[in-house]
Enzyme design. Sequence first.
Site, PDB file in Angstrom:
ATOM      1  N   ASP A 247      14.074   0.345  -3.233  1.00 43.44           N
ATOM      2  CA  ASP A 247      13.557   1.483  -3.992  1.00 43.44           C
ATOM      3  C   ASP A 247      12.377   2.144  -3.287  1.00 43.44           C
ATOM      4  O   ASP A 247      11.818   1.616  -2.328  1.00 43.44           O
ATOM      5  CB  ASP A 247      13.108   1.015  -5.384  1.00 43.44           C
ATOM      6  CG  ASP A 247      14.276   0.827  -6.332  1.00 43.44           C
ATOM      7  OD1 ASP A 247      15.386   1.249  -5.977  1.00 43.44           O
ATOM      8  OD2 ASP A 247      14.077   0.257  -7.419  1.00 43.44           O
ATOM      9  N   LYS A 269      14.764   6.457  -6.453  1.00 45.29           N
ATOM     10  CA  LYS A 269      14.900   7.597  -7.368  1.00 45.29           C
ATOM     11  C   LYS A 269      13.511   8.142  -7.681  1.00 45.29           C
ATOM     12  O   LYS A 269      12.530   7.401  -7.753  1.00 45.29           O
ATOM     13  CB  LYS A 269      15.607   7.181  -8.656  1.00 45.29           C
ATOM     14  CG  LYS A 269      17.049   6.748  -8.440  1.00 45.29           C
ATOM     15  CD  LYS A 269      17.761   6.518  -9.745  1.00 45.29           C
ATOM     16  CE  LYS A 269      17.325   5.241 -10.431  1.00 45.29           C
ATOM     17  NZ  LYS A 269      17.700   4.037  -9.668  1.00 45.29           N
ATOM     18  N   MET A 382       4.707   4.238 -15.296  1.00 40.18           N
ATOM     19  CA  MET A 382       4.882   5.660 -14.991  1.00 40.18           C
ATOM     20  C   MET A 382       3.909   6.443 -15.872  1.00 40.18           C
ATOM     21  O   MET A 382       4.287   7.356 -16.619  1.00 40.18           O
ATOM     22  CB  MET A 382       6.326   6.112 -15.241  1.00 40.18           C
ATOM     23  CG  MET A 382       7.326   5.448 -14.322  1.00 40.18           C
ATOM     24  SD  MET A 382       7.001   5.807 -12.590  1.00 40.18           S
ATOM     25  CE  MET A 382       8.449   5.122 -11.821  1.00 40.18           C
TER      26      MET A 382
END
Length: 474
Positions: A247, A269, A382
């Site tokens: 990732d 992503k 996040m």
Amino acid sequence: MNYLPLFLDLTSKNILIVGGGEVAFNKITLLLKANAKVNVIAKDLCTDVENLLHENKITWISREFDSLFLKKMFLVIAATNDLKLNQYVFKLCNNRCLFVNVVDDKSKCSFIFPSIIDRSPIIISLSSGGTAPVLLRLLREKIESILPMKLGKVAKISGKWREVVKNSFNSLLARRRFWEKLFKGIFTEHILNENTEQATRILKNTLQEHTLLKGQISLVGAGPGDSGLLTLRGLQVLQQADVVLYDRLVSKDILNLIRRDAKRIYVGKRVGVKTISQEKIIKLLIFLARQGKRVVRLKGGDSFIFGRGGEEIEAAKNADIDFQIIPGITSAIGISAYTGIPLTHRKYSHGVVFITGHKYKNNFVNNFSILCNPFYTLVVYMGTLNAIEISEKLIMYGRLKSTPIAIISEGTTMNQKVIIGRLDEIKKIIHLIKTPSLLIIGEVVLFHEKLKWFNTNHSFNNIDNISNSIIKLI
């Protein structure tokens, strides 16, 4: 990397040594072990070098140096007390693109001699580039202590069977699995204990098994960023991988720990950027595993904390593919430790709740009446995503506007930045931090000022001075 380590084949190659003292003798001894043809230029020879001459192990070609002697030389070593001569030799060799080493003068070396651990044919070389010789010696002692003296014999016997093994297996992958299975078993122990016949019998039996390649998916949590926080088991699995799907949040230092010949596939992503879908990642994992490969799915933090690890392993299970799960230090745990913010505390926080800044699908909504409880620390993964909306709802449901908050980006790395503020100040500070970031909400944030210990130059506590500090930092 200041130096590229190379292993040179010096067999029957001409090496020139300028100097005949004890320092030259040490270099000559090393070169003779590598079967080099040693040529010496020196006015006088010390006793040890003279003995080598009498034994016809070296050639004394001249008492005076001349540039003509550089012809047909593979590399040159200057080991004299004459600084001008050493400089002259270096300049000539450098102009001719000839490897040269002026002993004890790093600035006049196109190559250096590493510290060597000899278990021939297994050779390990260590170097600090001349910066930390004592540290290098300590490292060598540790490595020497864990490597059996007879380890080279294991390599020699294996080398004799290499062609047989190569002819017995069609693919490189199958051959690698064979050797891995052999070396991890009792085969190595028998050789170290001088039971060569038994070791050979085990090798033959293993060769006849011809088991089918069976793929596997390993879910590995890479931790929050600092490569030192990768678990030992995670490192071991990375060293065994055939393919690694990684990732965006996996650091370069951790990627450098992957076995060098393993294939690396980036499947990261990012919000707002068109990237590979989760469905395609799962299909790729299964496709590679069905080819008999050891596939590692490498994720930042821990795979089971907002990492979609459950979805990927469920797919592996449904496809009847073997799998294993190696947990990692999740970002909340690692970053809170590196910022000096205890997530729980007997006086201020009786528990901790993890949520994500992503908006959930399927009409799922957070229960803010629970999240606003002041006796629980709230960690938002996040953290910059929907942070303003989250703060507004927390205040709406009763969380105090003055509740301390910490926003951390690139946590546990040398680029870690921490901004401390209040819950009602998120609008002012959210744009000052890079993404991805972690948001910690609760009274425990106040411990940061007292307990901060890591990269404290990038910590900002005064909201009025944050903007100016960020500008100066940039």
